[in-house]
Design a protein around this motif. Sequence first.
Motif, PDB file in Angstrom:
ATOM      1  N   LEU A 174       0.831  -1.204   0.000  1.00 14.72           N
ATOM      2  CA  LEU A 174       0.000   0.000   0.000  1.00 14.72           C
ATOM      3  C   LEU A 174       0.865   1.253   0.000  1.00 14.72           C
ATOM      4  N   ALA A 175       1.918   1.238   0.824  1.00 16.67           N
ATOM      5  CA  ALA A 175       2.827   2.394   0.893  1.00 16.67           C
ATOM      6  C   ALA A 175       3.528   2.611  -0.444  1.00 16.67           C
ATOM      7  N   ASN A 176       3.772   1.525  -1.174  1.00 12.30           N
ATOM      8  CA  ASN A 176       4.413   1.625  -2.489  1.00 12.30           C
ATOM      9  C   ASN A 176       3.406   1.864  -3.620  1.00 12.30           C
ATOM     10  N   GLN A 177       2.141   2.090  -3.238  1.00 13.72           N
ATOM     11  CA  GLN A 177       1.054   2.373  -4.187  1.00 13.72           C
ATOM     12  C   GLN A 177       0.788   1.212  -5.147  1.00 13.72           C
ATOM     13  N   ASN A 178       1.129   0.008  -4.695  1.00 15.33           N
ATOM     14  CA  ASN A 178       0.829  -1.198  -5.470  1.00 15.33           C
ATOM     15  C   ASN A 178      -0.532  -1.712  -4.978  1.00 15.33           C
ATOM     16  N   TYR A 179      -1.592  -0.985  -5.376  1.00 19.31           N
ATOM     17  CA  TYR A 179      -2.908  -1.198  -4.783  1.00 19.31           C
ATOM     18  C   TYR A 179      -3.512  -2.555  -5.127  1.00 19.31           C
ATOM     19  N   ASP A 180      -3.378  -2.988  -6.368  1.00 20.28           N
ATOM     20  CA  ASP A 180      -3.980  -4.265  -6.771  1.00 20.28           C
ATOM     21  C   ASP A 180      -3.449  -5.419  -5.925  1.00 20.28           C
ATOM     22  N   GLU A 181      -2.127  -5.488  -5.805  1.00 19.94           N
ATOM     23  CA  GLU A 181      -1.519  -6.588  -5.045  1.00 19.94           C
ATOM     24  C   GLU A 181      -1.820  -6.459  -3.557  1.00 19.94           C
ATOM     25  N   ALA A 182      -1.846  -5.208  -3.059  1.00 16.48           N
ATOM     26  CA  ALA A 182      -2.172  -4.989  -1.646  1.00 16.48           C
ATOM     27  C   ALA A 182      -3.582  -5.485  -1.348  1.00 16.48           C
ATOM     28  N   ILE A 183      -4.513  -5.158  -2.232  1.00 22.36           N
ATOM     29  CA  ILE A 183      -5.913  -5.572  -2.032  1.00 22.36           C
ATOM     30  C   ILE A 183      -6.041  -7.093  -2.076  1.00 22.36           C
ATOM     31  N   THR A 184      -5.360  -7.731  -3.009  1.00 24.03           N
ATOM     32  CA  THR A 184      -5.390  -9.197  -3.085  1.00 24.03           C
ATOM     33  C   THR A 184      -4.856  -9.821  -1.806  1.00 24.03           C
ATOM     34  N   THR A 185      -3.710  -9.320  -1.341  1.00 22.23           N
ATOM     35  CA  THR A 185      -3.081  -9.838  -0.117  1.00 22.23           C
ATOM     36  C   THR A 185      -4.005  -9.689   1.087  1.00 22.23           C
ATOM     37  N   LEU A 186      -4.614  -8.514   1.223  1.00 25.41           N
ATOM     38  CA  LEU A 186      -5.442  -8.230   2.399  1.00 25.41           C
ATOM     39  C   LEU A 186      -6.785  -8.952   2.334  1.00 25.41           C
ATOM     40  N   LYS A 187      -7.326  -9.131   1.131  1.00 29.17           N
ATOM     41  CA  LYS A 187      -8.567  -9.901   1.003  1.00 29.17           C
ATOM     42  C   LYS A 187      -8.348 -11.344   1.437  1.00 29.17           C
ATOM     43  N   GLU A 188      -7.204 -11.909   1.048  1.00 26.42           N
ATOM     44  CA  GLU A 188      -6.873 -13.282   1.458  1.00 26.42           C
ATOM     45  C   GLU A 188      -6.758 -13.359   2.980  1.00 26.42           C
ATOM     46  N   LEU A 189      -6.207 -12.305   3.577  1.00 21.66           N
ATOM     47  CA  LEU A 189      -6.005 -12.292   5.025  1.00 21.66           C
ATOM     48  C   LEU A 189      -7.343 -12.262   5.771  1.00 21.66           C
TER      49      LEU A 189
ATOM     50  N   THR B 162     -10.176 -13.233   4.694  1.00 21.61           N
ATOM     51  CA  THR B 162     -10.887 -14.491   4.439  1.00 21.61           C
ATOM     52  C   THR B 162     -10.400 -15.578   5.389  1.00 21.61           C
ATOM     53  N   LYS B 163      -9.075 -15.661   5.565  1.00 20.39           N
ATOM     54  CA  LYS B 163      -8.503 -16.689   6.458  1.00 20.39           C
ATOM     55  C   LYS B 163      -8.668 -16.330   7.924  1.00 20.39           C
ATOM     56  N   HIS B 164      -8.593 -15.028   8.245  1.00 24.99           N
ATOM     57  CA  HIS B 164      -8.661 -14.582   9.648  1.00 24.99           C
ATOM     58  C   HIS B 164      -9.693 -13.466   9.778  1.00 24.99           C
ATOM     59  N   PRO B 165     -10.979 -13.805   9.805  1.00 28.32           N
ATOM     60  CA  PRO B 165     -12.027 -12.778   9.796  1.00 28.32           C
ATOM     61  C   PRO B 165     -12.071 -11.897  11.038  1.00 28.32           C
ATOM     62  N   ASP B 166     -11.313 -12.248  12.080  1.00 28.90           N
ATOM     63  CA  ASP B 166     -11.279 -11.409  13.284  1.00 28.90           C
ATOM     64  C   ASP B 166     -10.043 -10.503  13.332  1.00 28.90           C
TER      65      ASP B 166
ATOM     66  N   ALA C 180      -6.531  -5.717   9.370  1.00 27.75           N
ATOM     67  CA  ALA C 180      -6.543  -6.051   7.944  1.00 27.75           C
ATOM     68  C   ALA C 180      -7.721  -5.378   7.239  1.00 27.75           C
ATOM     69  N   TYR C 181      -8.871  -5.325   7.900  1.00 28.81           N
ATOM     70  CA  TYR C 181     -10.032  -4.642   7.328  1.00 28.81           C
ATOM     71  C   TYR C 181      -9.734  -3.154   7.123  1.00 28.81           C
ATOM     72  N   ASP C 182      -9.135  -2.533   8.138  1.00 28.47           N
ATOM     73  CA  ASP C 182      -8.832  -1.096   8.051  1.00 28.47           C
ATOM     74  C   ASP C 182      -7.897  -0.809   6.882  1.00 28.47           C
ATOM     75  N   LEU C 183      -6.876  -1.652   6.746  1.00 34.47           N
ATOM     76  CA  LEU C 183      -5.887  -1.459   5.687  1.00 34.47           C
ATOM     77  C   LEU C 183      -6.501  -1.733   4.309  1.00 34.47           C
ATOM     78  N   LEU C 184      -7.356  -2.747   4.240  1.00 35.62           N
ATOM     79  CA  LEU C 184      -8.024  -3.075   2.985  1.00 35.62           C
ATOM     80  C   LEU C 184      -8.947  -1.932   2.552  1.00 35.62           C
ATOM     81  N   ALA C 185      -9.679  -1.362   3.499  1.00 38.53           N
ATOM     82  CA  ALA C 185     -10.559  -0.234   3.179  1.00 38.53           C
ATOM     83  C   ALA C 185      -9.746   0.954   2.678  1.00 38.53           C
TER      84      ALA C 185
END
Length: 547
Positions: free
Chosen positions: A217-232, A234-238, A242-247
């Motif tokens: 996210l800091a490197n403005q690589n938004y697509d990959e950041a979103i993919t990484t955080l969505k996976e997170l 999904t695996k760890h819904p609590d 990760a939600y804050d960063l994904l938003a």
Amino acid sequence: MTDSSDSAIGNTFAKLSYLVVDDFENFRLSMRQMLRSCGADKIELVPNASTAIQYCSYNHVDVVLCDYNLGEGKNGQHILEELRHKKLLKRSSLFLMVTAETSKEMVMGAREYQPDAYLTKPINRAMLEKRLSGLVTQRNALLPINREIDRENFPEAISLCLQALPAKPRYKTWLMKTLADLYYQVGDFSHALKIYDDVMAQRDLSWARLGRGKILLANQNYDEAITTLKELVTKHPDYMEAYDLLAEALEKQGRPTQAQQILEKAAEHSPNALFRQKHLATLAASNQDMSTASEAWRQTVTLGTYSIHDSSEHYLALGHSLSDLSESDTSDEGSAHADEALAILRRMEKRFADQEDVKVRSRIVQSRVHAGQGKMTEARNAIESVAGALGDPELMDPEAGLDYAKTLFRLGEDEEAKALLAALAKRCHDNPPLLQKIENLLDEPVGFRQKLQARSLNRDGIKAFEAGKLDEAVTTFSNALEIVPSHAALNLNLVQVLMKKHQETPNDRDLLKRCEKHLAGLSGLPEQHRQYRRLMSLRKKLEGMKS
């Protein structure tokens, strides 16, 4: 356990200072007795949050044992939140949340501020000694690193982490996580990313995946950041961070609706996080979802009741969103929203009576609420009640000035509102976010329902124009302008369609007269407006077509 190890732990406990916070005296005395039997000596007992925070303001505390439920007023989460915010707890200090309550809502809320451990009542000496000895042993082993972090001497803390990695393998996970975070703090993203990737190559740990997402996210690589955080998530819904960063990533990618949906899910999992509710409320309002915004602001206000982060701005924002919901809606639901808005604004005036501009800001919104319900006498009375405190509107705080202009539009004082906004734009010419708000208000000085209707018509008009359906585009843009007649982009969109029609029927001079009328209606458009250059271009084009 041997006598020598008992003695070592006792000596360790004896060197530390303790604070026990509980509203029941018997429990405080019991905890003191157990701590003394473990070797502790410096123990302070307090019954409530205010005493605890005051004590920490003047005394260093190594270990805080704090009950979650302290009766009326602040709870243990509020104490931890305030101690962290005021930096009254060093990184080397331990905060243990003690509770008989184990509800998910409580645990998730407290976890937002990262207590070092939870102790569930009833507590016995063996349990207390076991939990504390492990935490204190780790605290002492990592004390030099935490001391440098407290001093914000991050390069030295990085050096100490690197030295400790081979020497203290027991704490490898903590050291790797801390080292990556320190690299991030100093802006060394490549080293931080290498640590996260190395950790994940061995084991997919949630903190490493989160850290990787943060770097992307800091490197403005938004697509990959979103993919990484969505996976997170999904695996760890609590995993709330990760939600804050994904938003945040979705917002920066220009997908505010999806960002709002992510925050709504997070709020379902952990409803007691004030800043997340505030973020959700702000995002929903920008998405014109006033129902969600109002509910999130309600939660923010409620959570702020005993919080260090309580603010009049939260009450004002709730008043704004309820005002929008109630505008031009005289049904029972609309009236209820108006009544709630007035009630929350009156509460704000009492709660923050010492703040200079609170009464003025409150009455500006109250006036708009009354006007939205068709009660124009009450609306004017609300403004007149603070007429002496308004001063020169053109010198008002910019946000207050915007709010006042919005109310002036509702009172039918359009020219005064436009003059105020023009002066505000000139004074704040170097503030792009504010200029955008001024532009939006000039374009759409109406309620949010009318805004949504006009925007929908604008989209339909653009589609019709692109499909070559010029008559349909003219009708659609004209219908939109009946709702927001001063909307710059809509006027210019209609002018472009009319010019296109004139090219097909060059003998129809009425089309050019209509163009001239709509361009003349924008004669007061400020130079800072995004549509100003387009206006100038179309004026020049019209002159050419007329000659």
